[in-house]
Each structure stands twice: as C-alpha cells, then as structure tokens.
Design an enzyme around this catalytic site. Structure first.
Site, PDB file in Angstrom:
ATOM      1  N   LYS A  83       0.906  -1.143  -0.042  1.00 35.01           N
ATOM      2  CA  LYS A  83       0.188  -0.136  -0.128  1.00 35.01           C
ATOM      3  C   LYS A  83       0.905   1.246  -0.016  1.00 35.01           C
ATOM      4  CE  LYS A  83      -4.211   1.070   2.688  1.00 35.01           C
ATOM      5  NZ  LYS A  83      -4.892   0.800   3.953  1.00 35.01           N
TER       6      LYS A  83
HETATM    7  C1  E4P Z   1      -8.361   1.786   4.006  1.00 35.15           C
HETATM    8  O1  E4P Z   1      -7.324   1.305   3.630  1.00 35.15           O
HETATM    9  C2  E4P Z   1      -7.950   2.439   5.323  1.00 35.15           C
HETATM   10  O2  E4P Z   1      -7.215   1.597   6.342  1.00 35.15           O
HETATM   11  C3  E4P Z   1      -9.282   2.801   6.154  1.00 35.15           C
HETATM   12  O3  E4P Z   1     -10.384   2.690   5.576  1.00 35.15           O
HETATM   13  C4  E4P Z   1      -9.287   4.251   6.759  1.00 35.15           C
HETATM   14  O4  E4P Z   1     -10.430   4.449   7.480  1.00 35.15           O
HETATM   15  P1  E4P Z   1     -10.648   5.537   8.664  1.00 35.15           P
HETATM   16  O5  E4P Z   1     -11.030   6.956   7.676  1.00 35.15           O
HETATM   17  O6  E4P Z   1     -12.077   5.096   9.175  1.00 35.15           O
HETATM   18  O7  E4P Z   1      -9.397   5.804   9.099  1.00 35.15           O
END
Ligand code: E4P
Length: 217
Positions: A83
């Site tokens: 990522k």
């Molecule tokens: C996605 O890959 C992220 O880890 C995640 O969905 C972020 O979510 P949040 O905005 O609730 O922290």
C-alpha cells in the site's frame, strides 16, 4: 462486491473468515499501531489466515525508500498488496512495484483525477476514502460513482476498493454503485445483519412458538 476487513485484529479476522466474509484485509500504520504488534509479524499472521490480498502500507515518503519498503513487505507472503499513498512519489513507487509483479494498493485517494493517475501507474487497487470526505461535508459516495464512471469509460482494470467506510449504509451504497471491493471494520460488517423488523419479527415468532409449545429437537 468483495469484502475486505479493515483491521489487524487477528481474532476478529478469523471469526469473519470462518463465515466466508473475508476476501482480503487492509491495514494502515494507524491500525498496526493500535494492534500494538510488530508490523512484519502481525501481517504474516494475517497472510497465513486469509487467502485474499492483505494490504500492508509503507511509511517512507520518497519513492526509492517506498520501493525498498514495498519489496520487503512483499516478501512476507504471496498475497501481500503493497500500500502506497497517493503522492507523486507514491505513484512512482506504484509503477515500479507493480512492474515487478506485486499487487499495489494506492491509498488516501480523494479525487477522480488521483484515481486516474493511479490506474495509469498500474495500481491493482485504488482506495478512495468515503468517511473522511463525509467528515468535511463532501460526498464520499459521489467519489466512488465518479471513479466507477472514469474507469468504465476507458476499461481500466484497477479495482475500486472503497475505504474509510463507517456504516452498513456505506456498504450497500458501494455495492449499488459497483465498487469492486469495500473494506470495513468488523463491527460495520456485522452491523449489516441488523434490521429492526428482523428483531421484531423474531420476537413475535418466538413468543408464538412458546405459546404453542413448538419443539424441534
Ligand atoms: C483503508 O485502507 C484505510 O485503512 C481505512 O479504511 C481508513 O479508514 P478511517 O478513515 O476510518 O480511518
């Protein structure tokens, strides 16, 4: 629509996985920090548990360092998706890492233009954040629709991984729009089973069963 679980809580992943609800897992540095575990160890444990892609995020900011981190993360298991953030350096890292045959998830996407760049850089997944747009009074679901339109216009194969999902309603809306994947915390996936009329109907059925002394086993 595939379900990814947005957590590093191994027990919660295992519980959902037994029900066939886990097509993959996403993590980020905040999620790993919350787990209190070593990133390499907990990610390996998750990869052993789940067949689908497991996103593990780099923490470097320049392209060369992201590439080095991505290569190390990719060695954890065959189902790692590296990522990277949607910055110019992240796009450079995406191009190199995907060119080497790795799955790449480009994260922190907040516009259709960013999604277009990620697709051209060879991203396997693009992660638009719904909840964080809603938090600032913008429409997160509209972004999913826009990216779906743009990708379909040109046949991009990058999968739309709807992220930052905060409610069961986000899940059904993403499915209607045609997101390829939605990643959500375990409590949101479980909340999809809830309906007030199910609770009310079941209470009435159980009351009638008791009155009629219905026994099955
Ligand atoms: C996605 O890959 C992220 O880890 C995640 O969905 C972020 O979510 P949040 O905005 O609730 O922290």
């Amino acid at each position: 629509m595939k379900f990814f679980v947005d957590t590093a809580d191994v027990d919660a992943i295992a519980e959902l996985n037994e029900l066939g609800m886990v097509d993959g897992v996403t993590t980020n540095p905040s999620i790993i920090a919350k787990s209190g575990r070593n990133i390499l160890e907990v990610t390996k444990e998750i990869c052993d548990l789940v067949d689908g892609p497991v996103s593990a995020e780099v923490v470097a900011v320049d392209a060369d360092a992201m590439i080095a981190e991505g290569r190390k993360l990719a060695k954890i298991a065959d189902n790692i998706a590296v990522k990277v953030p949607l910055t110019w350096d992240g796009l450079k890292a995406c191009k190199v890492l995907s060119g080497e045959g790795n799955m790449v998830n480009v994260t922190l996407c907040f516009s259709a233009n960013q999604a277009l760049l990620a697709a051209k850089a060879g991203a396997t997944f693009i992660s638009p954040f719904i909840g964080r747009l809603d938090d600032i009074n913008l429409d997160g679901l509209e972004l999913i629709e826009d990216i779906r339109t743009v990708y379909d216009n040109f046949g991009f194969e990058t999968q739309i991984l709807a992220a930052s999902i905060r409610s069961a309603n986000h899940m059904s809306e993403c499915a209607k729009i045609g997101a390829d994947v939605a990643t959500a915390p375990p409590n949101v996936i479980k909340a999809m089973a809830n309906h007030v009329l199910t609770d009310k109907g079941l209470a009435a059925f159980l009351e009638d069963a008791k009155k009629a002394d219905i026994k099955i086993v």
